[in-house]
Design a protein around this motif. Structure first.
Motif, PDB file in Angstrom:
ATOM      1  N   VAL A 573     -33.134  18.302  13.329  1.00 51.24           N
ATOM      2  CA  VAL A 573     -34.066  19.396  13.084  1.00 51.24           C
ATOM      3  C   VAL A 573     -35.406  19.126  13.760  1.00 51.24           C
ATOM      4  O   VAL A 573     -36.010  20.022  14.362  1.00 51.24           O
ATOM      5  CB  VAL A 573     -34.261  19.600  11.562  1.00 51.24           C
ATOM      6  N   GLY A 574     -35.866  17.887  13.693  1.00 55.05           N
ATOM      7  CA  GLY A 574     -37.141  17.551  14.316  1.00 55.05           C
ATOM      8  C   GLY A 574     -37.126  17.767  15.815  1.00 55.05           C
ATOM      9  O   GLY A 574     -38.063  18.331  16.400  1.00 55.05           O
ATOM     10  N   GLN A 575     -36.055  17.305  16.474  1.00 57.15           N
ATOM     11  CA  GLN A 575     -35.935  17.482  17.920  1.00 57.15           C
ATOM     12  C   GLN A 575     -35.831  18.962  18.281  1.00 57.15           C
ATOM     13  O   GLN A 575     -36.439  19.434  19.237  1.00 57.15           O
ATOM     14  CB  GLN A 575     -34.698  16.737  18.426  1.00 57.15           C
ATOM     15  N   LEU A 576     -35.041  19.693  17.501  1.00 57.59           N
ATOM     16  CA  LEU A 576     -34.895  21.131  17.751  1.00 57.59           C
ATOM     17  C   LEU A 576     -36.231  21.842  17.592  1.00 57.59           C
ATOM     18  O   LEU A 576     -36.584  22.712  18.392  1.00 57.59           O
ATOM     19  CB  LEU A 576     -33.864  21.716  16.792  1.00 57.59           C
ATOM     20  N   TRP A 577     -36.969  21.477  16.542  1.00 64.35           N
ATOM     21  CA  TRP A 577     -38.271  22.107  16.317  1.00 64.35           C
ATOM     22  C   TRP A 577     -39.182  21.895  17.522  1.00 64.35           C
ATOM     23  O   TRP A 577     -39.825  22.837  17.995  1.00 64.35           O
ATOM     24  CB  TRP A 577     -38.912  21.524  15.063  1.00 64.35           C
ATOM     25  N   ARG A 578     -39.249  20.662  18.033  1.00 63.66           N
ATOM     26  CA  ARG A 578     -40.142  20.381  19.156  1.00 63.66           C
ATOM     27  C   ARG A 578     -39.743  21.179  20.391  1.00 63.66           C
ATOM     28  O   ARG A 578     -40.589  21.716  21.111  1.00 63.66           O
ATOM     29  CB  ARG A 578     -40.145  18.883  19.452  1.00 63.66           C
ATOM     30  N   GLN A 579     -38.420  21.254  20.645  1.00 61.49           N
ATOM     31  CA  GLN A 579     -37.975  21.997  21.822  1.00 61.49           C
ATOM     32  C   GLN A 579     -38.311  23.476  21.710  1.00 61.49           C
ATOM     33  O   GLN A 579     -38.875  24.084  22.629  1.00 61.49           O
ATOM     34  CB  GLN A 579     -36.468  21.824  22.008  1.00 61.49           C
ATOM     35  N   ARG A 580     -37.949  24.093  20.579  1.00 57.70           N
ATOM     36  CA  ARG A 580     -38.142  25.530  20.455  1.00 57.70           C
ATOM     37  C   ARG A 580     -39.612  25.896  20.298  1.00 57.70           C
ATOM     38  O   ARG A 580     -40.026  26.986  20.708  1.00 57.70           O
ATOM     39  CB  ARG A 580     -37.324  26.058  19.279  1.00 57.70           C
ATOM     40  N   TYR A 581     -40.386  25.017  19.719  1.00 60.36           N
ATOM     41  CA  TYR A 581     -41.822  25.246  19.634  1.00 60.36           C
ATOM     42  C   TYR A 581     -42.408  25.344  21.042  1.00 60.36           C
ATOM     43  O   TYR A 581     -43.196  26.250  21.344  1.00 60.36           O
ATOM     44  CB  TYR A 581     -42.450  24.103  18.837  1.00 60.36           C
ATOM     45  N   ARG A 582     -41.995  24.430  21.904  1.00 61.76           N
ATOM     46  CA  ARG A 582     -42.474  24.468  23.289  1.00 61.76           C
ATOM     47  C   ARG A 582     -41.984  25.721  23.991  1.00 61.76           C
ATOM     48  O   ARG A 582     -42.738  26.389  24.702  1.00 61.76           O
ATOM     49  CB  ARG A 582     -42.010  23.212  24.029  1.00 61.76           C
ATOM     50  N   TRP A 583     -40.708  26.055  23.805  1.00 64.82           N
ATOM     51  CA  TRP A 583     -40.167  27.260  24.462  1.00 64.82           C
ATOM     52  C   TRP A 583     -40.907  28.511  24.016  1.00 64.82           C
ATOM     53  O   TRP A 583     -41.296  29.350  24.839  1.00 64.82           O
ATOM     54  CB  TRP A 583     -38.681  27.403  24.130  1.00 64.82           C
ATOM     55  N   SER A 584     -41.069  28.667  22.706  1.00 62.77           N
ATOM     56  CA  SER A 584     -41.715  29.867  22.174  1.00 62.77           C
ATOM     57  C   SER A 584     -43.161  29.974  22.643  1.00 62.77           C
ATOM     58  O   SER A 584     -43.616  31.027  23.098  1.00 62.77           O
ATOM     59  CB  SER A 584     -41.669  29.872  20.643  1.00 62.77           C
ATOM     60  N   TYR A 585     -43.867  28.868  22.534  1.00 62.75           N
ATOM     61  CA  TYR A 585     -45.265  28.872  22.937  1.00 62.75           C
ATOM     62  C   TYR A 585     -45.383  29.126  24.438  1.00 62.75           C
ATOM     63  O   TYR A 585     -46.229  29.909  24.886  1.00 62.75           O
ATOM     64  CB  TYR A 585     -45.897  27.534  22.574  1.00 62.75           C
ATOM     65  N   GLY A 586     -44.504  28.484  25.214  1.00 63.93           N
ATOM     66  CA  GLY A 586     -44.543  28.676  26.656  1.00 63.93           C
ATOM     67  C   GLY A 586     -44.215  30.098  27.073  1.00 63.93           C
ATOM     68  O   GLY A 586     -44.806  30.647  28.006  1.00 63.93           O
ATOM     69  N   THR A 587     -43.256  30.730  26.370  1.00 66.86           N
ATOM     70  CA  THR A 587     -42.917  32.122  26.675  1.00 66.86           C
ATOM     71  C   THR A 587     -44.101  33.036  26.411  1.00 66.86           C
ATOM     72  O   THR A 587     -44.396  33.945  27.200  1.00 66.86           O
ATOM     73  CB  THR A 587     -41.706  32.563  25.846  1.00 66.86           C
ATOM     74  N   MET A 588     -44.790  32.812  25.279  1.00 63.50           N
ATOM     75  CA  MET A 588     -45.977  33.624  24.990  1.00 63.50           C
ATOM     76  C   MET A 588     -47.052  33.407  26.056  1.00 63.50           C
ATOM     77  O   MET A 588     -47.724  34.367  26.487  1.00 63.50           O
ATOM     78  CB  MET A 588     -46.530  33.264  23.611  1.00 63.50           C
TER      79      MET A 588
END
Length: 730
Positions: A573-588
């Motif tokens: 969960v921790g690794q997934l959170w870091r990846q998707r946090y970066r993806w979401s923030y980067g997309t915005m």
């Protein structure tokens, strides 16, 4: 999530102390969530979801009820039991105010100049204060009918007193007046009082209330017909009466029609009408009632008292919030339906056209390709990635750009001694800089970018570059699969990749607005990348940023579903959170950076006119609003009709299943992993919501996010076909 843990420097002899610092944006987010949850609880309370309804029990023993009360009148005050004078009628209305029926009843009363008494529900007064003001302005009386209309016999004393007090506060705030009249919900005549309800009546008397029962029940709540209501509401043999009617709680058209007949009929028999406050001096005292010590009035408030304002504002705010939620739910439903229709129409059309006999991009593309692999501390997976690249059917040169790794990544590649593979060591500069270095050092005009944790199928590169037969195409997105489908989290990501990424790319291609060529497998024309300004470090989603820049430079971007690669998805969960946090923030970040695309002219403006709105709606707005579906599902299971809530949730789930089956069929995937789809909707989807909200809060608050490095275990090829590598260099 909301805590950042820092270690403060201390002296060598002292142990390290951990200091927890709350970031302001998380405090704000927590306060907002707290307020929203409290308003939802208030809304449930105002709608009587926390209180018992009528228990439907027969009246109990009356041994403790004075005979003078049982045989007396319908009005019980602290000093006695009273009845109406002969040929005097007090019309009383329960359960309002209602925005539809109360005004119509007031219109009838005004036309006949008849006063009445309205026993109001406090939460309804808070919602419709204008109607309460009209009742008082037109000379009618108000009485307390509790705040949420519960069976008060099932409540503890403090709750009963709160029900009375909150109603008085709502009346005071809305009308500037107070009342001492009380009618408990589900009460009937004083002759039906049992021991339990007499205790409640005595308690009300000690609080200073006059308890008003009825001795003539119109039974209009059953809607027996206008004639029956008039007959039931007519007192017998010229007696006075307190008549029970209702101005809320359902369709009161029969009540309105019955008043039109009842009032002239009673007047023709010599009856007069009065409000209960105006009748106090003329009431007939039937018997004295033993007095008890008075209790403090919990609602001795004025109209300007902050407690009264707080009660009304909290109810009104909760109502507005729920109304807003319903509007948002309608918007989410419309967007979801629109997306589903688009997926079915355009994604199926995309697949059928590609699979049509004789369809092709043009002449076969056979020219050599440069493959750039950026790598920073990727020793665990880089060997499998490089082996899969050189084992393919298309001629490639592989440029591994080692971005100052410290784990021996470059040495691991060099030890393979594979022909056509170069290792380039560059100073630490980030993924964008590594990609630009690899592109600059590559020898061929077609460049494929592959992440260092990805394994490609033998035919993937050849299939991926075929669209370049069309000179208008500047980039091609490949089909990225989850390779390590061992854990439940990885299975959920597999479902997400097939449905949320690959199916969407089919749709976006039809609108010529694919937003992202994935870093795990994507092909580019070198000239197109140069025309778009290269790979930049402006955002954390460099692949999305580059893809949008290609669109704005006038190039087309397409998707090839049979060019497959296998990547290692986060396993925790921790690794997934870091990846998707970066993806979401980067997309915005990318969307904001390219917001000017809305005004781009000509063909390059197609992405701005189509892609940016679709991306904003389907990748930001819809995911941000979608949690309300789950919030209301939980809210409905607790406070609303459970059957209706479960049916609604099942309907949403059915749409998800149908969409999933479509996506898996188009991707030629086995349907077996879909057994995890319901669990994904319950658990995994909530995690993605939190990630997106976290990213939005960071973006809005101006926070900065740095690259989130993931731990790799070299498991990308677990579900991929094993490559056969025979070419080595001496």
């Amino acid at each position: 999530m909301g805590l950042w843990v820092r270690t403060a420097p201390v002296a060598d002899a002292a142990p390290a102390r951990r200091r927890v610092t709350l970031r302001p944006r998380f405090i704000v987010a927590a306060v907002i969530v707290f307020v929203v949850l409290n308003l939802l609880v208030i809304e449930a309370y105002a709608n009587a979801r926390f209180v018992p309804d009528q228990r439907g029990e027969e009246n109990g023993p009356q041994s403790q009820v004075p005979a003078s009360v049982v045989d007396g009148g319908p009005i019980v005050s602290p000093d006695g039991s009273y009845a109406m004078p002969p040929r005097t009628v007090a019309l009383t209305f329960d359960d309002g105010p209602d925005p539809r029926w109360t005004p119509r009843i007031l219109d009838v009363l005004a036309r006949f100049h008849v006063p009445a008494t309205f026993f109001v529900v406090g939460s309804q007064v808070a919602r419709h204060p204008d109607i309460a003001r009209r009742i008082v302005a037109e000379g009618h009386d108000l009485g307390v009918h509790t705040f949420t209309h519960p069976d008060v016999s099932g409540l503890p004393q403090w709750r009963r007193r709160a029900e009375y007090a909150q109603t008085e506060m709502a009346i005071a705030h809305a009308t500037g007046t107070t009342t001492r009249l009380l009618r408990l919900p589900y009460s009937s005549g004083a002759d039906a009082l049992d021991n339990a309800n007499w205790e409640l009546t005595e308690e009300a008397s000690r609080l200073g209330f006059v308890s008003v029962f009825s001795d003539t029940d119109s039974r209009d709540w059953a809607r027996p017909g206008v004639a029956s209501i008039v007959r039931n509401a007519t007192p017998a043999a010229g007696r006075g009466a307190v008549v029970l009617l209702h101005d809320a709680g359902g369709d009161r058209a029969q009540t309105v029609a019955a008043l039109e007949r009842l009032i002239p009929s009673l007047r023709s028999r010599g009856y007069t009408f009065t409000g209960l406050s105006g009748a106090r001096s003329g009431l007939v005292r039937v018997a004295a009632v033993g007095s008890a010590p008075a209790l403090a009035d919990p609602a001795a408030v004025s109209a300007s008292d902050w407690r009264a304002s707080a009660v009304v504002w909290s109810i009104q705010s909760a109502d507005r919030l729920v109304d807003l939620f319903w509007l948002v739910l309608i918007l989410v439903g419309a967007l979801t339906l629109l997306r589903t229709v688009f997926l079915f129409v355009f994604a199926i059309g995309h697949a059928r056209r590609r699979r049509r006999a004789g369809w092709s991009w043009g002449p076969e593309v056979t020219e050599p390709v440069s493959v750039v692999v950026p790598a920073w501390n990727e020793r665990e997976g880089i060997v499998g990635t490089v082996r899969s690249l050189v084992a393919g059917s298309h001629e490639v040169e592989v440029v591994v750009v080692d971005d100052a790794s410290t784990d021996g990544t470059a040495a691991a590649v060099e030890s393979l001694r594979l022909s056509g593979v170069r290792v380039v060591r560059v100073p630490k500069g980030g993924k964008a800089a590594a990609l630009n270095a690899g592109i600059g050092l590559s020898r061929h005009p077609l460049v494929v970018m592959v992440d260092a944790d990805t394994v490609v199928e033998p035919e993937a590169i050849h299939r991926l570059v075929q669209p370049f037969a069309d000179p208008r195409i500047g980039a091609v997105a490949g089909n990225v699969k989850v390779g390590n489908r061992v854990s439940m989290i990885a299975r959920w990501q597999h479902i997400e990749y097939v449905i949320g990424f690959n199916l969407d790319r089919r749709l976006y291609e039809r609108f010529d607005c694919i937003p992202t060529v994935p870093g795990a497998l994507g092909a580019f024309r070198r000239v197109a990348v140069q025309a778009a300004g290269g790979v930049t470090e402006d955002t954390l989603a460099e692949d999305t940023d580059l893809t949008i820049a290609l669109h704005r430079a006038g190039w087309r971007v397409v998707y090839v579903d049979d060019a497959r690669s296998w990547t290692e998805a986060p396993a925790s969960v921790g690794q997934l959170w870091r990846q998707r946090y970066r993806w979401s923030y980067g997309t915005m970040q990318a969307l904001w950076k390219h917001r000017g695309g809305l005004n781009d002219p000509g063909n390059p403006g197609r992405f701005g006119r189509r892609g940016l709105p679709l991306l904003a709606l389907f990748t930001v707005v819809l995911p941000l609003l979608a949690p309300l579906v789950d919030v209301f599902a939980v809210y409905g299971l607790i406070f609303l009709d459970r059957t209706e809530t479960l049916l609604a949730w099942a309907a949403v789930m059915l749409v998800q299943v149908i969409t999933a089956v479509l996506a898996f069929r188009l991707d030629r995937e086995s349907l077996r992993p879909l057994w995890a789809l319901p669990l994904q909707q319950i658990a995994y989807r909530q995690l993605m919501y939190l990630v997106l909200v976290h990213s939005m809060v960071t973006a809005v608050s101006g926070g900065r996010l740095h690259w989130q490095k993931l731990n790799r275990h070299g498991q990308a090829a677990q579900s991929a076909p094993a490559p056969q590598v025979t070419s080595t260099r001496p």
